[in-house]
Design a protein around this motif. Structure first.
Motif, PDB file in Angstrom:
ATOM      1  N   LEU A 267       7.217   7.486   4.634  1.00 28.66           N
ATOM      2  CA  LEU A 267       6.837   6.155   4.154  1.00 28.66           C
ATOM      3  C   LEU A 267       6.555   5.222   5.329  1.00 28.66           C
ATOM      4  CD1 LEU A 267       6.538   4.546   1.477  1.00 28.66           C
ATOM      5  CD2 LEU A 267       8.889   3.759   1.829  1.00 28.66           C
ATOM      6  N   ALA A 268       7.409   5.303   6.357  1.00 26.14           N
ATOM      7  CA  ALA A 268       7.185   4.477   7.545  1.00 26.14           C
ATOM      8  C   ALA A 268       5.889   4.854   8.250  1.00 26.14           C
ATOM      9  CB  ALA A 268       8.368   4.627   8.512  1.00 26.14           C
ATOM     10  N   SER A 269       5.545   6.144   8.258  1.00 22.99           N
ATOM     11  CA  SER A 269       4.284   6.554   8.879  1.00 22.99           C
ATOM     12  C   SER A 269       3.094   6.022   8.090  1.00 22.99           C
ATOM     13  CB  SER A 269       4.222   8.081   8.995  1.00 22.99           C
ATOM     14  OG  SER A 269       4.042   8.707   7.734  1.00 22.99           O
ATOM     15  N   THR A 270       3.214   5.949   6.771  1.00 29.49           N
ATOM     16  CA  THR A 270       2.150   5.385   5.939  1.00 29.49           C
ATOM     17  C   THR A 270       1.996   3.900   6.190  1.00 29.49           C
ATOM     18  OG1 THR A 270       2.589   7.058   4.243  1.00 29.49           O
ATOM     19  CG2 THR A 270       1.276   5.168   3.579  1.00 29.49           C
ATOM     20  N   VAL A 271       3.127   3.204   6.330  1.00 33.13           N
ATOM     21  CA  VAL A 271       3.081   1.764   6.670  1.00 33.13           C
ATOM     22  C   VAL A 271       2.381   1.568   8.016  1.00 33.13           C
ATOM     23  CG1 VAL A 271       4.514  -0.223   7.309  1.00 33.13           C
ATOM     24  CG2 VAL A 271       5.103   1.141   5.303  1.00 33.13           C
ATOM     25  N   GLN A 272       2.745   2.397   8.986  1.00 31.17           N
ATOM     26  CA  GLN A 272       2.133   2.285  10.316  1.00 31.17           C
ATOM     27  C   GLN A 272       0.626   2.563  10.270  1.00 31.17           C
ATOM     28  OE1 GLN A 272       3.151   1.105  13.042  1.00 31.17           O
ATOM     29  NE2 GLN A 272       1.628   1.826  14.520  1.00 31.17           N
ATOM     30  N   LEU A 273       0.252   3.572   9.480  1.00 33.95           N
ATOM     31  CA  LEU A 273      -1.171   3.911   9.370  1.00 33.95           C
ATOM     32  C   LEU A 273      -1.952   2.767   8.718  1.00 33.95           C
ATOM     33  CD1 LEU A 273      -3.512   5.868   9.646  1.00 33.95           C
ATOM     34  CD2 LEU A 273      -2.814   6.921   7.487  1.00 33.95           C
ATOM     35  N   GLN A 274      -1.395   2.204   7.640  1.00 33.50           N
ATOM     36  CA  GLN A 274      -2.059   1.084   6.980  1.00 33.50           C
ATOM     37  C   GLN A 274      -2.221  -0.089   7.944  1.00 33.50           C
ATOM     38  OE1 GLN A 274      -3.703   0.127   4.528  1.00 33.50           O
ATOM     39  NE2 GLN A 274      -3.458  -2.098   4.519  1.00 33.50           N
ATOM     40  N   ASN A 275      -1.201  -0.327   8.750  1.00 34.11           N
ATOM     41  CA  ASN A 275      -1.302  -1.416   9.737  1.00 34.11           C
ATOM     42  C   ASN A 275      -2.372  -1.129  10.777  1.00 34.11           C
ATOM     43  OD1 ASN A 275      -0.147  -3.945  10.868  1.00 34.11           O
ATOM     44  ND2 ASN A 275       0.331  -2.611  12.598  1.00 34.11           N
ATOM     45  N   LEU A 276      -2.520   0.135  11.167  1.00 33.84           N
ATOM     46  CA  LEU A 276      -3.557   0.503  12.136  1.00 33.84           C
ATOM     47  C   LEU A 276      -4.952   0.327  11.571  1.00 33.84           C
ATOM     48  CD1 LEU A 276      -2.225   3.779  13.817  1.00 33.84           C
ATOM     49  CD2 LEU A 276      -2.815   1.656  14.984  1.00 33.84           C
TER      50      LEU A 276
ATOM     51  N   GLY B  53       6.659  -2.851  -4.811  1.00 29.63           N
ATOM     52  CA  GLY B  53       5.237  -2.953  -4.502  1.00 29.63           C
ATOM     53  C   GLY B  53       4.619  -4.205  -5.093  1.00 29.63           C
ATOM     54  N   ALA B  54       5.019  -4.553  -6.338  1.00 29.70           N
ATOM     55  CA  ALA B  54       4.498  -5.763  -6.974  1.00 29.70           C
ATOM     56  C   ALA B  54       4.930  -7.014  -6.214  1.00 29.70           C
ATOM     57  CB  ALA B  54       4.971  -5.836  -8.426  1.00 29.70           C
ATOM     58  N   LEU B  55       6.186  -7.059  -5.782  1.00 29.05           N
ATOM     59  CA  LEU B  55       6.682  -8.202  -5.007  1.00 29.05           C
ATOM     60  C   LEU B  55       5.930  -8.333  -3.688  1.00 29.05           C
ATOM     61  CD1 LEU B  55      10.532  -7.835  -5.632  1.00 29.05           C
ATOM     62  CD2 LEU B  55       9.009  -9.559  -6.607  1.00 29.05           C
ATOM     63  N   CYS B  56       5.707  -7.197  -3.020  1.00 34.86           N
ATOM     64  CA  CYS B  56       4.966  -7.223  -1.754  1.00 34.86           C
ATOM     65  C   CYS B  56       3.517  -7.638  -1.976  1.00 34.86           C
ATOM     66  CB  CYS B  56       5.033  -5.851  -1.080  1.00 34.86           C
ATOM     67  SG  CYS B  56       6.664  -5.413  -0.449  1.00 34.86           S
ATOM     68  N   ALA B  57       2.918  -7.159  -3.076  1.00 35.13           N
ATOM     69  CA  ALA B  57       1.541  -7.544  -3.387  1.00 35.13           C
ATOM     70  C   ALA B  57       1.429  -9.042  -3.616  1.00 35.13           C
ATOM     71  CB  ALA B  57       1.054  -6.785  -4.626  1.00 35.13           C
ATOM     72  N   PHE B  58       2.415  -9.612  -4.313  1.00 31.54           N
ATOM     73  CA  PHE B  58       2.421 -11.060  -4.552  1.00 31.54           C
ATOM     74  C   PHE B  58       2.554 -11.823  -3.242  1.00 31.54           C
ATOM     75  CE2 PHE B  58       4.779 -15.002  -5.348  1.00 31.54           C
ATOM     76  CZ  PHE B  58       3.925 -15.632  -6.247  1.00 31.54           C
ATOM     77  N   GLU B  59       3.479 -11.399  -2.389  1.00 31.77           N
ATOM     78  CA  GLU B  59       3.679 -12.071  -1.112  1.00 31.77           C
ATOM     79  C   GLU B  59       2.466 -11.927  -0.199  1.00 31.77           C
ATOM     80  OE1 GLU B  59       6.045 -14.010  -0.048  1.00 31.77           O
ATOM     81  OE2 GLU B  59       7.306 -13.852  -1.825  1.00 31.77           O
TER      82      GLU B  59
ATOM     83  N   VAL C 267       0.831  -1.203   0.000  1.00 32.63           N
ATOM     84  CA  VAL C 267       0.000   0.000   0.000  1.00 32.63           C
ATOM     85  C   VAL C 267       0.869   1.258   0.000  1.00 32.63           C
ATOM     86  CG1 VAL C 267      -1.595   1.354   1.415  1.00 32.63           C
ATOM     87  CG2 VAL C 267      -2.023  -1.077   1.040  1.00 32.63           C
ATOM     88  N   ALA C 268       1.851   1.318   0.896  1.00 32.73           N
ATOM     89  CA  ALA C 268       2.661   2.527   1.041  1.00 32.73           C
ATOM     90  C   ALA C 268       3.510   2.793  -0.200  1.00 32.73           C
ATOM     91  CB  ALA C 268       3.554   2.404   2.277  1.00 32.73           C
ATOM     92  N   LEU C 269       4.165   1.764  -0.729  1.00 24.16           N
ATOM     93  CA  LEU C 269       5.054   1.955  -1.877  1.00 24.16           C
ATOM     94  C   LEU C 269       4.278   2.336  -3.130  1.00 24.16           C
ATOM     95  CD1 LEU C 269       7.504  -1.049  -1.386  1.00 24.16           C
ATOM     96  CD2 LEU C 269       8.126   1.369  -1.332  1.00 24.16           C
ATOM     97  N   SER C 270       3.187   1.617  -3.408  1.00 25.47           N
ATOM     98  CA  SER C 270       2.451   1.882  -4.644  1.00 25.47           C
ATOM     99  C   SER C 270       1.755   3.241  -4.601  1.00 25.47           C
ATOM    100  CB  SER C 270       1.438   0.767  -4.906  1.00 25.47           C
ATOM    101  OG  SER C 270       0.530   0.632  -3.822  1.00 25.47           O
ATOM    102  N   GLY C 271       1.181   3.601  -3.459  1.00 27.10           N
ATOM    103  CA  GLY C 271       0.511   4.889  -3.353  1.00 27.10           C
ATOM    104  C   GLY C 271       1.470   6.056  -3.418  1.00 27.10           C
ATOM    105  N   SER C 272       2.587   5.952  -2.701  1.00 22.88           N
ATOM    106  CA  SER C 272       3.578   7.031  -2.702  1.00 22.88           C
ATOM    107  C   SER C 272       4.203   7.205  -4.076  1.00 22.88           C
ATOM    108  CB  SER C 272       4.669   6.738  -1.662  1.00 22.88           C
ATOM    109  OG  SER C 272       4.112   6.576  -0.378  1.00 22.88           O
ATOM    110  N   ALA C 273       4.501   6.089  -4.741  1.00 19.32           N
ATOM    111  CA  ALA C 273       5.101   6.166  -6.074  1.00 19.32           C
ATOM    112  C   ALA C 273       4.158   6.831  -7.066  1.00 19.32           C
ATOM    113  CB  ALA C 273       5.477   4.770  -6.549  1.00 19.32           C
ATOM    114  N   ALA C 274       2.853   6.567  -6.942  1.00 21.47           N
ATOM    115  CA  ALA C 274       1.886   7.182  -7.856  1.00 21.47           C
ATOM    116  C   ALA C 274       1.851   8.694  -7.690  1.00 21.47           C
ATOM    117  CB  ALA C 274       0.495   6.588  -7.610  1.00 21.47           C
ATOM    118  N   VAL C 275       1.839   9.169  -6.439  1.00 23.50           N
ATOM    119  CA  VAL C 275       1.832  10.623  -6.198  1.00 23.50           C
ATOM    120  C   VAL C 275       3.132  11.249  -6.686  1.00 23.50           C
ATOM    121  CG1 VAL C 275       1.738  12.405  -4.419  1.00 23.50           C
ATOM    122  CG2 VAL C 275       0.221  10.427  -4.269  1.00 23.50           C
TER     123      VAL C 275
END
Length: 233
Positions: free
Chosen positions: A222-231, A54-60, A10-18
């Motif tokens: 990016l780490a804050s986005t990862v944390q938010l997604q986990n929350l 992001g693709a590798l993480c999505a697959f995993e 979520v964090a990598l793909s969203g940030s890369a798009a922006v």
């Protein structure tokens, strides 16, 4: 326990798009010389790397096949055009519209993630803006206005991200587990605020932002986005 793969997807793909959209705005409206245009386009390699991870993480993480497929298409297109760009002469660049072969699937995937969880929108805007600013500084841009606009945008996106995260937790969290969510929210808030303050520091000191400092800002957001997604998951 942090579920790392879906959060990183979520964090990598969203940030890369922006960040991609920011680079395209610069290429279209920045009045760049040939050398600057080539350097900015060279930074799409980093965005392609984010799409690949992001693709590798999505697959995993076992994400939907079409979401993983969108990121794979973005990565393949991005690496192909980066290779093509590397074969051009110095100060030559590709037609910027070709980069939408990378950006279109990347943005479609990010849109799908935001539709599924609208509370991530401002977190994407924050981490993507910091990634985009880092890429511009690496490209040795001369658009000094962005060195002021983007940190101020970071303040706005940071405030909106914290507000939307608090609202999401208030609306959806189990009251019995609220203490656990509060601890996670504090980690998210500290990562976000410390990153934004570091981002603003060059303005306070009236100096140009350094790429080394901006990479720390980018990693923090990016780490804050990862944390938010986990929350919110």
């Amino acid at each position: 326990m942090l579920n790392l793969y879906p959060s990183l997807f979520v964090a990598l793909s969203g940030s890369a798009a922006v960040a991609f959209l920011l680079q395209m705005v610069v290429l279209r409206h920045g009045e760049l010389c040939a050398g600057q245009r080539a350097r900015v386009q060279g930074q799409f390699t980093t965005i392609t790397s984010c799409a690949t991870l992001g693709a590798l993480c999505a697959f995993e993480a076992g994400q939907a096949f079409w979401q993983t497929g969108l990121l794979i298409v973005a990565a393949v297109m991005g690496w192909g055009m980066s290779w093509k760009l590397s074969k051009l002469r110095i100060k030559q660049s590709l037609d910027q519209n070709w980069w939408w072969l990378l950006g279109a699937p990347l943005c479609l995937n990010a849109l799908a993630v935001v539709v599924a969880n609208p509370f991530l929108l401002f977190a994407f805007a924050l981490s993507g803006a910091s990634l985009g600013h880092w890429l511009l500084v690496k490209a040795k841009h001369r658009l000094s206005a962005f060195d002021k606009i983007l940190p101020f945008a970071g303040i706005l996106f940071g405030m909106l991200s914290m507000s939307s995260a608090a609202l999401a937790l208030w609306l959806g969290a189990d009251r019995a587990a609220m203490a656990q969510y509060q601890q996670g929210f504090m980690i998210f808030a500290v990562l976000l605020l410390s990153s934004v303050l570091l981002w603003l520091l060059p303005m306070f000191r009236n100096i140009k932002p350094a790429a080394s400092a901006l990479v720390v800002v980018m990693l923090g957001t990016l780490a804050s986005t990862v944390q938010l997604q986990n929350l919110l998951s």
